[in-house]
Design an enzyme around this catalytic site. Structure first.
Site, PDB file in Angstrom:
ATOM      1  N   VAL A  84       0.845  -1.210   0.000  1.00 31.29           N
ATOM      2  CA  VAL A  84       0.000   0.000   0.000  1.00 31.29           C
ATOM      3  C   VAL A  84       0.874   1.253   0.000  1.00 31.29           C
ATOM      4  O   VAL A  84       0.394   2.364   0.135  1.00 31.29           O
ATOM      5  CB  VAL A  84      -0.933  -0.004   1.235  1.00 31.29           C
ATOM      6  CG1 VAL A  84      -1.889  -1.184   1.177  1.00 31.29           C
ATOM      7  CG2 VAL A  84      -0.141  -0.035   2.549  1.00 31.29           C
ATOM      8  N   ASP A  85       2.214   1.055  -0.175  1.00 30.70           N
ATOM      9  CA  ASP A  85       3.191   2.145   0.043  1.00 30.70           C
ATOM     10  C   ASP A  85       3.437   3.028  -1.175  1.00 30.70           C
ATOM     11  O   ASP A  85       4.126   4.043  -1.062  1.00 30.70           O
ATOM     12  CB  ASP A  85       4.520   1.562   0.569  1.00 30.70           C
ATOM     13  CG  ASP A  85       5.152   0.532  -0.397  1.00 30.70           C
ATOM     14  OD1 ASP A  85       5.840  -0.382   0.090  1.00 30.70           O
ATOM     15  OD2 ASP A  85       4.963   0.652  -1.630  1.00 30.70           O
TER      16      ASP A  85
ATOM     17  N   HIS B 164      -4.474  -4.238  -2.246  1.00 28.46           N
ATOM     18  CA  HIS B 164      -4.818  -3.906  -0.851  1.00 28.46           C
ATOM     19  C   HIS B 164      -4.951  -2.414  -0.624  1.00 28.46           C
ATOM     20  O   HIS B 164      -4.892  -1.951   0.513  1.00 28.46           O
ATOM     21  CB  HIS B 164      -3.773  -4.508   0.107  1.00 28.46           C
ATOM     22  CG  HIS B 164      -3.774  -6.009   0.096  1.00 28.46           C
ATOM     23  ND1 HIS B 164      -2.702  -6.756   0.539  1.00 28.46           N
ATOM     24  CD2 HIS B 164      -4.701  -6.903  -0.333  1.00 28.46           C
ATOM     25  CE1 HIS B 164      -2.985  -8.048   0.402  1.00 28.46           C
ATOM     26  NE2 HIS B 164      -4.184  -8.160  -0.137  1.00 28.46           N
TER      27      HIS B 164
ATOM     28  N   GLY C  52       9.112 -11.166  -2.532  1.00 27.19           N
ATOM     29  CA  GLY C  52       9.051 -10.558  -1.207  1.00 27.19           C
ATOM     30  C   GLY C  52       7.716 -10.674  -0.526  1.00 27.19           C
ATOM     31  O   GLY C  52       7.222  -9.710   0.067  1.00 27.19           O
TER      32      GLY C  52
ATOM     33  N   ALA D  95      15.466  -8.902  -3.068  1.00 28.23           N
ATOM     34  CA  ALA D  95      14.870  -8.426  -4.324  1.00 28.23           C
ATOM     35  C   ALA D  95      15.754  -7.363  -4.976  1.00 28.23           C
ATOM     36  O   ALA D  95      15.947  -7.352  -6.198  1.00 28.23           O
ATOM     37  CB  ALA D  95      13.483  -7.865  -4.048  1.00 28.23           C
TER      38      ALA D  95
HETATM   39  C1  BV8 Z   1     -10.931 -11.157   1.981  1.00 25.82           C
HETATM   40  C2  BV8 Z   1      -3.540  -3.536   3.882  1.00 25.82           C
HETATM   41  C3  BV8 Z   1     -13.183 -11.779   1.668  1.00 25.82           C
HETATM   42  C4  BV8 Z   1      -3.602  -3.051   5.298  1.00 25.82           C
HETATM   43  C5  BV8 Z   1      -3.405  -5.981   4.022  1.00 25.82           C
HETATM   44  C6  BV8 Z   1      -8.790 -17.616   1.918  1.00 25.82           C
HETATM   45  C7  BV8 Z   1      -9.436 -16.948   0.893  1.00 25.82           C
HETATM   46  C8  BV8 Z   1      -9.891 -15.651   1.070  1.00 25.82           C
HETATM   47  C9  BV8 Z   1      -9.666 -14.985   2.290  1.00 25.82           C
HETATM   48  C10 BV8 Z   1      -9.020 -15.648   3.298  1.00 25.82           C
HETATM   49  C11 BV8 Z   1      -8.592 -16.945   3.132  1.00 25.82           C
HETATM   50  N1  BV8 Z   1      -8.016 -17.333   4.288  1.00 25.82           N
HETATM   51  C12 BV8 Z   1      -8.038 -16.307   5.182  1.00 25.82           C
HETATM   52  C13 BV8 Z   1      -8.658 -15.279   4.618  1.00 25.82           C
HETATM   53  C14 BV8 Z   1      -8.900 -14.005   5.276  1.00 25.82           C
HETATM   54  C15 BV8 Z   1      -7.755 -13.002   5.123  1.00 25.82           C
HETATM   55  C16 BV8 Z   1      -6.393 -13.629   5.212  1.00 25.82           C
HETATM   56  O1  BV8 Z   1      -5.772 -13.927   4.193  1.00 25.82           O
HETATM   57  N2  BV8 Z   1      -5.906 -13.801   6.445  1.00 25.82           N
HETATM   58  C17 BV8 Z   1      -4.570 -14.316   6.654  1.00 25.82           C
HETATM   59  C18 BV8 Z   1      -3.921 -13.589   7.844  1.00 25.82           C
HETATM   60  C19 BV8 Z   1      -4.685 -15.804   6.919  1.00 25.82           C
HETATM   61  N3  BV8 Z   1      -7.895 -12.283   3.886  1.00 25.82           N
HETATM   62  C20 BV8 Z   1      -8.658 -11.182   3.904  1.00 25.82           C
HETATM   63  O2  BV8 Z   1      -9.283 -10.802   4.874  1.00 25.82           O
HETATM   64  C21 BV8 Z   1      -8.730 -10.408   2.603  1.00 25.82           C
HETATM   65  N4  BV8 Z   1     -10.110 -10.159   2.315  1.00 25.82           N
HETATM   66  O3  BV8 Z   1     -10.573 -12.272   1.807  1.00 25.82           O
HETATM   67  O4  BV8 Z   1     -12.231 -10.757   1.905  1.00 25.82           O
HETATM   68  C22 BV8 Z   1     -14.447 -11.079   1.508  1.00 25.82           C
HETATM   69  C23 BV8 Z   1     -15.119 -11.179   0.284  1.00 25.82           C
HETATM   70  C24 BV8 Z   1     -16.328 -10.549   0.152  1.00 25.82           C
HETATM   71  C25 BV8 Z   1     -16.870  -9.785   1.211  1.00 25.82           C
HETATM   72  C26 BV8 Z   1     -16.169  -9.672   2.415  1.00 25.82           C
HETATM   73  C27 BV8 Z   1     -14.962 -10.318   2.572  1.00 25.82           C
HETATM   74  C28 BV8 Z   1      -8.095  -9.043   2.743  1.00 25.82           C
HETATM   75  C29 BV8 Z   1      -6.618  -9.175   3.021  1.00 25.82           C
HETATM   76  C30 BV8 Z   1      -5.959  -7.790   2.908  1.00 25.82           C
HETATM   77  C31 BV8 Z   1      -5.433  -7.361   4.263  1.00 25.82           C
HETATM   78  N5  BV8 Z   1      -4.707  -6.086   4.125  1.00 25.82           N
HETATM   79  N6  BV8 Z   1      -2.789  -4.800   3.837  1.00 25.82           N
HETATM   80  C32 BV8 Z   1      -2.250  -2.545   5.772  1.00 25.82           C
HETATM   81  O5  BV8 Z   1      -1.246  -2.629   5.049  1.00 25.82           O
HETATM   82  O6  BV8 Z   1      -2.236  -2.049   6.919  1.00 25.82           O
HETATM   83  S1  BV8 Z   1      -2.486  -7.379   4.058  1.00 25.82           S
HETATM   84  C33 BV8 Z   1      -0.877  -7.067   4.457  1.00 25.82           C
HETATM   85  O7  BV8 Z   1      -0.265  -8.342   4.338  1.00 25.82           O
HETATM   86  C34 BV8 Z   1      -0.078  -6.174   3.524  1.00 25.82           C
HETATM   87  O8  BV8 Z   1      -0.774  -5.757   2.371  1.00 25.82           O
HETATM   88  C35 BV8 Z   1       1.061  -7.101   3.110  1.00 25.82           C
HETATM   89  O9  BV8 Z   1       1.607  -6.786   1.881  1.00 25.82           O
HETATM   90  C36 BV8 Z   1       0.303  -8.353   3.047  1.00 25.82           C
HETATM   91  C37 BV8 Z   1       0.968  -9.636   2.836  1.00 25.82           C
HETATM   92  O10 BV8 Z   1       2.099  -9.686   3.655  1.00 25.82           O
HETATM   93  P1  BV8 Z   1       3.506  -9.781   2.899  1.00 25.82           P
HETATM   94  O11 BV8 Z   1       3.518  -8.784   1.809  1.00 25.82           O
HETATM   95  O12 BV8 Z   1       3.751 -11.186   2.526  1.00 25.82           O
HETATM   96  O13 BV8 Z   1       4.487  -9.255   3.998  1.00 25.82           O
HETATM   97  P2  BV8 Z   1       5.149 -10.086   5.187  1.00 25.82           P
HETATM   98  O14 BV8 Z   1       5.717  -9.087   6.142  1.00 25.82           O
HETATM   99  O15 BV8 Z   1       4.184 -11.120   5.689  1.00 25.82           O
HETATM  100  O16 BV8 Z   1       6.329 -10.882   4.473  1.00 25.82           O
HETATM  101  C38 BV8 Z   1       7.408 -10.184   3.899  1.00 25.82           C
HETATM  102  C39 BV8 Z   1       8.187 -11.205   3.098  1.00 25.82           C
HETATM  103  O17 BV8 Z   1       9.268 -10.517   2.451  1.00 25.82           O
HETATM  104  C40 BV8 Z   1       8.798 -12.293   3.946  1.00 25.82           C
HETATM  105  O18 BV8 Z   1       8.578 -13.540   3.309  1.00 25.82           O
HETATM  106  C41 BV8 Z   1      10.293 -11.943   3.960  1.00 25.82           C
HETATM  107  O19 BV8 Z   1      11.103 -13.111   4.005  1.00 25.82           O
HETATM  108  C42 BV8 Z   1      10.449 -11.272   2.624  1.00 25.82           C
HETATM  109  N7  BV8 Z   1      11.550 -10.307   2.516  1.00 25.82           N
HETATM  110  C43 BV8 Z   1      12.008  -9.456   3.483  1.00 25.82           C
HETATM  111  N8  BV8 Z   1      13.003  -8.692   2.954  1.00 25.82           N
HETATM  112  C44 BV8 Z   1      13.149  -9.061   1.652  1.00 25.82           C
HETATM  113  C45 BV8 Z   1      12.233 -10.094   1.374  1.00 25.82           C
HETATM  114  N9  BV8 Z   1      12.150 -10.677   0.156  1.00 25.82           N
HETATM  115  C46 BV8 Z   1      12.983 -10.225  -0.808  1.00 25.82           C
HETATM  116  N10 BV8 Z   1      13.880  -9.233  -0.621  1.00 25.82           N
HETATM  117  C47 BV8 Z   1      13.994  -8.639   0.601  1.00 25.82           C
HETATM  118  N11 BV8 Z   1      14.906  -7.665   0.781  1.00 25.82           N
END
Ligand code: BV8
Length: 241
Positions: free
Chosen positions: A102-103, A118, A187, A231
């Site tokens: 979202v950045d 997102h 990432g 990355a």
């Molecule tokens: C929805 C905005 C339905 C806010 C975010 C199955 C199907 C559908 C839904 C679900 C499902 N199972 C569960 C769900 C529900 C839920 C979900 O997924 N929950 C999870 C926790 C299990 N999903 C939802 O609620 C979604 N909505 O499904 O709605 C619906 C339909 C109709 C009507 C009503 C409802 C909405 C999800 C969106 C949430 N919002 N962001 C904010 O930013 O404050 S999500 C948030 O997580 C960010 O956007 C972020 O980008 C995203 C994912 O995280 P990552 O990007 O992976 O970041 P993370 O820190 O986890 O990992 C970083 C990675 O980078 C690591 O692997 C690390 O090793 C790596 N890394 C680090 N440095 C580097 C690197 N890689 C390369 N180079 C580097 N230098």
């Protein structure tokens, strides 16, 4: 850098890219699941990035987003963002960029047509359906700002957990995943759906899936190749061809 991954990219007619918070890490942006620093360390992002969390603690959640907006004002796109933007400039019709972030850093790097699954942290919107008294540019300053006529609260224009993704972005991302020859998954921990599901969609449709991540992720087993590294280092090599 394995030559196979470079060859797949070079020979791909269509490339879909799915990025997560990790691509912004080298810009100094804490990833979503990195322990929140300082005051924020005591709260789980999954609890704050929800409507219920905002309604329960509007000031805490609003200040968390303001803290992240302030941090983002002082950072720049890194070599990973720039490599993707440069590739799109050289091959304008071969790449579709889909981001969970979202950045706004992909856009600031010069990428266009970015599919933001997102939302956008810099956008404001009303918490409750706006009435004819609710004008964002008339909102009274506060933590959060609010409508002084009906008390409606301003919230960040991001997709919270439990909220649907923007239909236009999702309906563009899904065919891009189905029709690509190569999907680059950059990432992301692969924990958040339906965004993470795009990798399996691409694989099932016959694409080569390449993960770029500094650590193991939930999408490693969906990948044909996992490039372990940053990355900012690997993307310029992978896309230079
Ligand atoms: C929805 C905005 C339905 C806010 C975010 C199955 C199907 C559908 C839904 C679900 C499902 N199972 C569960 C769900 C529900 C839920 C979900 O997924 N929950 C999870 C926790 C299990 N999903 C939802 O609620 C979604 N909505 O499904 O709605 C619906 C339909 C109709 C009507 C009503 C409802 C909405 C999800 C969106 C949430 N919002 N962001 C904010 O930013 O404050 S999500 C948030 O997580 C960010 O956007 C972020 O980008 C995203 C994912 O995280 P990552 O990007 O992976 O970041 P993370 O820190 O986890 O990992 C970083 C990675 O980078 C690591 O692997 C690390 O090793 C790596 N890394 C680090 N440095 C580097 C690197 N890689 C390369 N180079 C580097 N230098």
């Amino acid at each position: 850098m394995p030559h196979t991954a470079i060859a797949w990219v070079r020979n791909a007619r269509r490339i879909a890219v799915l990025t997560g918070a990790g691509i912004s890490a080298e810009s100094g942006v804490p990833t979503f699941r990195d322990a929140q620093t300082g005051y924020w360390a005591q709260f789980r992002p999954e609890d704050m990035a929800t409507e219920a969390g905002f309604r329960a603690h509007p000031q805490r959640v609003w200040d968390w987003y303001q803290h992240r907006r302030d941090l983002l004002a002082g950072v720049s796109p890194n070599a990973g963002h720039l490599a993707l933007a440069d590739f799109q400039r050289r091959h304008p019709d071969r790449i579709t960029l889909i981001t969970q972030n979202v950045d706004g850093l992909h856009q600031r790097a010069g990428s266009t047509g970015v599919l933001c699954l997102h939302g956008d942290i810099f956008q404001d919107r009303w918490l409750d359906t706006p009435r004819n008294c609710c004008f964002l540019d008339h909102a009274v300053a506060g933590h959060p700002p609010y409508c002084d006529r009906c008390g409606n609260l301003v919230r960040p224009g991001v997709v919270w957990f439990g909220e649907p993704l923007p239909l236009a972005a999702l309906e563009a991302a899904q065919p891009a995943a189905r029709q690509c020859d190569v999907m680059l998954v950059i990432g992301t921990a692969g924990a958040v759906y339906p965004a993470a599901g795009l990798a399996q969609l691409a694989r099932t449709a016959g694409a080569r899936v390449v993960v770029v991540n500094t650590a193991p992720s939930a999408l490693d087993e969906t990948a044909h190749a996992v490039l372990r590294g940053a990355a900012g280092t690997l993307l310029p090599q992978l896309l230079a061809a």
